[in-house]
Scaffold this active site. Structure first.
Site, PDB file in Angstrom:
ATOM      1  N   ARG A   1      -8.658  -0.262   4.595  1.00  0.00           N
ATOM      2  CA  ARG A   1      -7.728   0.702   3.984  1.00  0.00           C
ATOM      3  C   ARG A   1      -6.404   0.006   3.641  1.00  0.00           C
ATOM      4  NH1 ARG A   1      -6.895   6.220   6.976  1.00  0.00           N
ATOM      5  NH2 ARG A   1      -5.446   6.259   5.233  1.00  0.00           N
TER       6      ARG A   1
ATOM      7  N   ASP B   1       4.687   0.404  12.052  1.00  0.00           N
ATOM      8  CA  ASP B   1       3.428  -0.139  11.526  1.00  0.00           C
ATOM      9  C   ASP B   1       3.189  -1.577  11.940  1.00  0.00           C
ATOM     10  OD1 ASP B   1       3.529   1.638   8.331  1.00  0.00           O
ATOM     11  OD2 ASP B   1       3.095   2.270  10.376  1.00  0.00           O
TER      12      ASP B   1
ATOM     13  N   CYS C   1      -4.332  12.965  12.458  1.00  0.00           N
ATOM     14  CA  CYS C   1      -5.109  11.717  12.363  1.00  0.00           C
ATOM     15  C   CYS C   1      -5.028  11.063  13.735  1.00  0.00           C
ATOM     16  CB  CYS C   1      -4.555  10.818  11.263  1.00  0.00           C
ATOM     17  SG  CYS C   1      -3.101   9.937  11.759  1.00  0.00           S
TER      18      CYS C   1
ATOM     19  N   ARG D   1       1.017  14.683  12.967  1.00  0.00           N
ATOM     20  CA  ARG D   1       1.547  14.372  11.624  1.00  0.00           C
ATOM     21  C   ARG D   1       1.628  15.601  10.717  1.00  0.00           C
ATOM     22  NH1 ARG D   1      -0.840   8.825   9.612  1.00  0.00           N
ATOM     23  NH2 ARG D   1       1.026   8.867   8.335  1.00  0.00           N
TER      24      ARG D   1
ATOM     25  N   LYS E   1       0.853  -1.202   0.000  1.00  0.00           N
ATOM     26  CA  LYS E   1       0.000   0.000   0.000  1.00  0.00           C
ATOM     27  C   LYS E   1       0.881   1.241   0.000  1.00  0.00           C
ATOM     28  CE  LYS E   1      -1.725   1.579   4.055  1.00  0.00           C
ATOM     29  NZ  LYS E   1      -1.332   2.962   4.322  1.00  0.00           N
ATOM     30  N   ASN E   2       1.880   1.295   0.875  1.00  0.00           N
ATOM     31  CA  ASN E   2       2.655   2.520   1.050  1.00  0.00           C
ATOM     32  C   ASN E   2       3.662   2.749  -0.068  1.00  0.00           C
ATOM     33  OD1 ASN E   2       1.129   2.998   3.249  1.00  0.00           O
ATOM     34  ND2 ASN E   2       2.695   2.446   4.755  1.00  0.00           N
TER      35      ASN E   2
END
Ligand code: EPZ
Length: 422
Positions: A400, A308, A118, A123, A22-23
């Site tokens: 997500r 993560d 968030c 951030r 994803k990233n």
């Protein structure tokens, strides 16, 4: 809102395919804005964040076609007719800020909403902005937007980041490919997603050296061409699924997994009594014997232990023998999974950026709530090992970053299903 219902206790056996990162995809997609030629991404993950980035790029006038059931993305930014990234899209996904550098570099102007905070922290994006200013961008922050201009184009600069930022490194790297002259990024992020981006940009004609180290040097070129590029395997999805057999017992082979993507994490698993073996197809993971040993974890930029995977590792350590200490050094508020795990009987003591976890014999199922992407999957892992049923609410967070999580786990013997919400 959907929920996920898990009945714990099964020892998982089988194989789980690991998707594209994803990233990596979220920074590869905005790279289309650097060129008028087509950019094709293969091995793309099928996630709601990718659909959000697709919508954002389309709102700018880019064409983004999702082919082969979402695994191939065909992008073209030949006709960008709008250089404004609106708040209503950016607030849903912070990675939207990654359209700023490319738009500025190719077209000389961009208006991008500030992403706002968030759940896991404030951030800010100050490092992104300072890097672009160092390259000659004129930035004006007003009404919640960054109004950026570079009428004479960007110019090469030496950018020294005060601390490692993945996103700021990505924005600066993309912008520097079209800047006049040489850019040197110091204290750059070393994540595999940065290496993947650099490889794709090089295929497009960029001149880049040093990706994967703390110093990246970019020689600007006049224009970039197109490319076809496979998205690198998702090391966070990989680490997450490696924890499934670790927490339940059993043995699971993570297909497509490569040890170099998760070396520090695998080292920690070994210390905790979990075996990780490289096979032709990926990584095979199993418990070495009965219980899991308590270990201490400190999150750091790559190649350190990934932030993560901190929430997911905490779930494992809730069932370990002894006391573990987890230190979260990247984000200021990334222990929101702790109170939910405590509802399942975990014994966790959080003080600031440190969480002390005293292992218990068995967690017990309970209704719990997902608060952010990685916290939600940490609760799923805990539920797999818990006694009884766990209902994880608000799983839109999960979608997500994880495609078909219940299918992948059910294929290995988990009792797990999605409960459609209203
Ligand atoms: C990327 O976020 C990832 N997201 C995050 O993954 C990941 O947790 C993070 O890198 C760290 O590895 C994407 O790649 C889309 P940072 P990013 O800039 O780039 C502070 C997930 O779960 N900071 O490396 O936003 C920041 O607040 C997500 O997939 C500034 O102060 O992370 C944080 O404390 C969550 N100013 C620290 O630096 C800035 O200008 C590291 O942030 C930029 C960052």
């Amino acid at each position: 809102m959907d929920s996920i219902l898990v009945k714990g206790g099964a020892r998982l056996q089988g194989a789980i395919p690991i998707a594209g990162a994803k990233n990596a995809c979220l920074t590869l997609m905005p790279a289309t804005l650097l060129t008028h030629e087509p950019l094709t991404l293969t091995n793309a993950p099928r996630l709601s964040d990718i659909r959000t980035m697709t919508a954002l790029l389309q709102s700018l006038g880019a064409e983004v076609a999702s082919l082969q059931n979402g695994q191939v993305l065909a992008l073209s930014s030949h006709d960008i007719n709008n250089h404004r990234a609106d708040y209503d899209i950016v607030r849903k996904m912070r990675a939207s800020i990654l359209v700023l550098g490319p738009m500025l570099a190719r077209d000389g102007h961009a208006v991008v909403s500030l992403p706002g905070g968030c759940a896991i922290g404030a951030r800010p994006v100050d490092l992104h902005l300072r890097a672009l200013e160092a390259m000659g961008a004129e930035l004006d922050l007003r009404d919640g937007y960054v109004h950026a201009k570079a009428p004479a184009g960007l110019r090469g600069a030496v950018v020294e980041f005060p601390f490692v930022s993945v996103g700021a490194t990505e924005n600066a790297l993309m912008a520097a490919t079209l800047a006049k002259g040489t850019t040197v990024l110091k204290n750059a992020a070393r994540e595999p997603e940065i290496v993947d981006l650099a490889r794709c940009l090089r295929q497009m004609g960029a001149q880049i050296d040093g990706e994967g180290t703390s110093t990246i040097t970019i020689q600007g070129v006049d224009r970039l061409g197109g490319a076809t590029h496979p998205v690198v395997t998702d090391r966070i999805e990989l680490g997450t699924y490696m924890l499934a057999p670790a927490i339940t017992g059993g043995e699971v082979e993570c297909l497509g997994g490569r040890l170099e993507l998760v070396a520090a994490f695998a080292e920690k698993l070994h210390e905790a009594g979990i075996d990780v073996i490289e096979t032709e197809r990926g990584l095979k993971v199993s418990r070495r014997n009965g219980r899991v040993n308590a270990v201490n974890v400190v999150t750091e930029p790559f190649p350190g232990f990934p932030t993560d995977l901190q929430a997911q590792m905490m779930a494992l350590l809730c069932t370990a023998e002894g006391e573990s200490v987890l230190e979260e050094r990247i984000f200021e508020n990334r222990f929101m999974h702790a109170p939910e795990l405590m509802r399942m009987g975990a014994r966790i003591d959080v003080h600031g950026g440190t969480a002390k976890v005293k292992g218990v014999d068995r967690l017990r199922g309970a209704p719990v709530m997902a608060t952010d992407l990685r916290a939600s999957v940490s609760l799923i892992l805990a539920a797999l090992a818990a006694e009884g049923e766990t209902l994880v609410n608000r799983v839109y967070h999960l979608d997500r970053g994880y495609e078909r999580v219940e299918e992948k786990l059910r294929a290995c013997g988990a009792t797990i299903e999605r409960v459609k919400g209203e």
